[in-house]
Write an enzyme that holds these catalytic residues in place. Sequence first.
Site, PDB file in Angstrom:
ATOM      1  N   ASN A   1       0.805  -1.230   0.000  1.00 22.98           N
ATOM      2  CA  ASN A   1       0.000   0.000   0.000  1.00 22.98           C
ATOM      3  C   ASN A   1       0.835   1.276   0.000  1.00 22.98           C
ATOM      4  OD1 ASN A   1       0.090  -1.003   3.078  1.00 22.98           O
ATOM      5  ND2 ASN A   1       0.132   1.217   3.025  1.00 22.98           N
TER       6      ASN A   1
ATOM      7  N   GLY B   1       5.129   3.183  -0.458  1.00 27.48           N
ATOM      8  CA  GLY B   1       6.564   3.092  -0.701  1.00 27.48           C
ATOM      9  C   GLY B   1       6.938   2.140  -1.829  1.00 27.48           C
TER      10      GLY B   1
ATOM     11  N   TYR C   1      17.473  -2.463  13.352  1.00 24.97           N
ATOM     12  CA  TYR C   1      16.855  -2.515  12.022  1.00 24.97           C
ATOM     13  C   TYR C   1      17.768  -3.282  11.049  1.00 24.97           C
ATOM     14  CZ  TYR C   1      15.650  -1.120   7.279  1.00 24.97           C
ATOM     15  OH  TYR C   1      15.349  -1.157   5.944  1.00 24.97           O
TER      16      TYR C   1
HETATM   17  N1  LIG Z   1      13.672   2.958   1.350  1.00 21.74           N
HETATM   18  C1  LIG Z   1      14.910   2.507   1.418  1.00 21.74           C
HETATM   19  O1  LIG Z   1      15.882   3.214   1.162  1.00 21.74           O
HETATM   20  C2  LIG Z   1      15.166   1.065   1.774  1.00 21.74           C
HETATM   21  C3  LIG Z   1      16.506   0.625   1.805  1.00 21.74           C
HETATM   22  C4  LIG Z   1      16.753  -0.710   2.100  1.00 21.74           C
HETATM   23  C5  LIG Z   1      15.702  -1.576   2.326  1.00 21.74           C
HETATM   24  N2  LIG Z   1      14.432  -1.112   2.325  1.00 21.74           N
HETATM   25  C6  LIG Z   1      13.374  -2.077   2.580  1.00 21.74           C
HETATM   26  O2  LIG Z   1      12.384  -1.970   1.562  1.00 21.74           O
HETATM   27  C7  LIG Z   1      11.100  -2.276   2.091  1.00 21.74           C
HETATM   28  C8  LIG Z   1      10.142  -1.146   1.803  1.00 21.74           C
HETATM   29  O3  LIG Z   1      10.668   0.058   2.327  1.00 21.74           O
HETATM   30  P1  LIG Z   1       9.965   1.463   2.086  1.00 21.74           P
HETATM   31  O4  LIG Z   1      11.045   2.480   2.070  1.00 21.74           O
HETATM   32  O5  LIG Z   1       9.045   1.370   0.948  1.00 21.74           O
HETATM   33  O6  LIG Z   1       9.151   1.628   3.460  1.00 21.74           O
HETATM   34  P2  LIG Z   1       7.787   2.408   3.737  1.00 21.74           P
HETATM   35  O7  LIG Z   1       7.536   3.458   2.728  1.00 21.74           O
HETATM   36  O8  LIG Z   1       7.858   2.799   5.178  1.00 21.74           O
HETATM   37  O9  LIG Z   1       6.668   1.281   3.551  1.00 21.74           O
HETATM   38  C9  LIG Z   1       6.665   0.202   4.434  1.00 21.74           C
HETATM   39  C10 LIG Z   1       5.461  -0.666   4.150  1.00 21.74           C
HETATM   40  O10 LIG Z   1       5.470  -1.737   5.100  1.00 21.74           O
HETATM   41  C11 LIG Z   1       4.187  -1.779   5.718  1.00 21.74           C
HETATM   42  N3  LIG Z   1       4.215  -2.337   7.087  1.00 21.74           N
HETATM   43  C12 LIG Z   1       4.878  -1.898   8.166  1.00 21.74           C
HETATM   44  N4  LIG Z   1       4.575  -2.664   9.241  1.00 21.74           N
HETATM   45  C13 LIG Z   1       3.686  -3.607   8.799  1.00 21.74           C
HETATM   46  C14 LIG Z   1       2.986  -4.676   9.436  1.00 21.74           C
HETATM   47  N5  LIG Z   1       3.095  -4.909  10.742  1.00 21.74           N
HETATM   48  N6  LIG Z   1       2.185  -5.437   8.689  1.00 21.74           N
HETATM   49  C15 LIG Z   1       2.022  -5.218   7.357  1.00 21.74           C
HETATM   50  N7  LIG Z   1       2.629  -4.199   6.718  1.00 21.74           N
HETATM   51  C16 LIG Z   1       3.462  -3.403   7.437  1.00 21.74           C
HETATM   52  C17 LIG Z   1       3.748  -0.323   5.750  1.00 21.74           C
HETATM   53  O11 LIG Z   1       2.363  -0.255   6.020  1.00 21.74           O
HETATM   54  P3  LIG Z   1       1.694   1.094   6.588  1.00 21.74           P
HETATM   55  O12 LIG Z   1       1.525   1.979   5.402  1.00 21.74           O
HETATM   56  O13 LIG Z   1       0.432   0.633   7.200  1.00 21.74           O
HETATM   57  O14 LIG Z   1       2.659   1.675   7.584  1.00 21.74           O
HETATM   58  C18 LIG Z   1       4.127   0.078   4.334  1.00 21.74           C
HETATM   59  O15 LIG Z   1       3.196  -0.413   3.414  1.00 21.74           O
HETATM   60  C19 LIG Z   1      11.318  -2.517   3.593  1.00 21.74           C
HETATM   61  O16 LIG Z   1      11.444  -3.902   3.808  1.00 21.74           O
HETATM   62  C20 LIG Z   1      12.624  -1.832   3.877  1.00 21.74           C
HETATM   63  O17 LIG Z   1      13.298  -2.409   4.978  1.00 21.74           O
HETATM   64  C21 LIG Z   1      14.127   0.183   2.045  1.00 21.74           C
END
Ligand SMILES: NC(=O)c1ccc[n+]([C@@H]2O[C@H](COP(=O)([O-])OP(=O)(O)OC[C@H]3O[C@@H](n4cnc5c(N)ncnc54)[C@H](OP(=O)(O)O)[C@@H]3O)[C@@H](O)[C@H]2O)c1
Length: 315
Positions: free
Chosen positions: A29, A31, A181
């Site tokens: 939903n 990111g 993390y």
């Molecule tokens: N962005 C980066 O630079 C980066 C770098 C390395 C790795 N990552 C990894 O990439 C993935 C996505 O990151 P992002 O940057 O897109 O993060 P984000 O924008 O914060 O999105 C995180 C997503 O995870 C969902 N989520 C969190 N807790 C949850 C739960 N208990 N049950 C179900 N869904 C849950 C959130 O839902 P809600 O909307 O309800 O909060 C949201 O949809 C993550 O695994 C992150 O560790 C990201």
Amino acid sequence: MSSTPSTPPWDVRRLPRADGSVFLVTGGNAGIGYFVAEQLSVTGATVVLGSRNPAKAEAATAAIRSRVPGARVRAVRLDLADLPSLGTAVESLDVEHLDAVVHNAGVALDDPPRRETGDGHEIMFGTNHLGHFALTHWLLPLLSAAPAARIVTVGSFAAKSERLDLDDLQSRKDYRPKRTYGRSKLAQMYFGLELDRRLRAVDSPVASVVVHPGGALDSLTPSRPPVQVRTAGARLCGAPAALLVQGKHAGAWPAVRAVLEPTVRGGQLWGPRVFGLRGKPQREPVWNHLADTSVAARLWDASCDLTGVDLGAIP
Ligand SMILES: NC(=O)c1ccc[n+]([C@@H]2O[C@H](COP(=O)([O-])OP(=O)(O)OC[C@H]3O[C@@H](n4cnc5c(N)ncnc54)[C@H](OP(=O)(O)O)[C@@H]3O)[C@@H](O)[C@H]2O)c1
């Protein structure tokens, strides 16, 4: 003069068709997960967003439908921090088979205090690793019913400099949010690779692939109102960062490639081409510490104990 046929470089605008396939994206939903779902929807596949927030899920499915004519997208309620609910969430998928799951959802806290899930697990380890570990248990029968399903685990570059403390997986003795993390992401990556070894050992048709998105910032991400809105100011301020990192639309590419590309194999690691931080996805050598199978096996056993699921009995 003969010319050597060459494969055109990977391009998100030229994805193969996947009509009839069903893909689940956790945290679809928002990111990176939103963009994984949007990009996969273009292939004709049915894409299911796993989301803990029905209103956000509704906004995301509407945004995808508005951009992808005929998109087959829907959502199920999924809260990875609530382990006992995961079996019901999988039942609500209401599908006969699943061709891929992208373990994308993640929580990253910047500040103390240490927080726990309702099940009493440290929230980042509990959600990012244990939640996906237990979810995999419930999904395996559906994945095994597909001809060649994939489990794609989204790790992180932040895990490269971390090491697991197997005696303090829940960061009870040493809680530093960034470290906890990074370790939760490292645990996910160990899991993705160990899972593939175990699937191979039983000749399963399911493959497990690990990817990481590089650095992906909202300020470099195109708008998808109301899911993601980038102001002109944010765009301007974020522009210099584009030298090093990318937007979440591009952070989605390694996962999308790992789901769709026929040549991708279980046990591989994929990430962005430029310093592992930005650019088109490419295969990377598995990081040295990730190849430690004894750490992976101990983490596996601990995860079975902590979740109460027996992933040892892979069908
Ligand atoms: N962005 C980066 O630079 C980066 C770098 C390395 C790795 N990552 C990894 O990439 C993935 C996505 O990151 P992002 O940057 O897109 O993060 P984000 O924008 O914060 O999105 C995180 C997503 O995870 C969902 N989520 C969190 N807790 C949850 C739960 N208990 N049950 C179900 N869904 C849950 C959130 O839902 P809600 O909307 O309800 O909060 C949201 O949809 C993550 O695994 C992150 O560790 C990201």
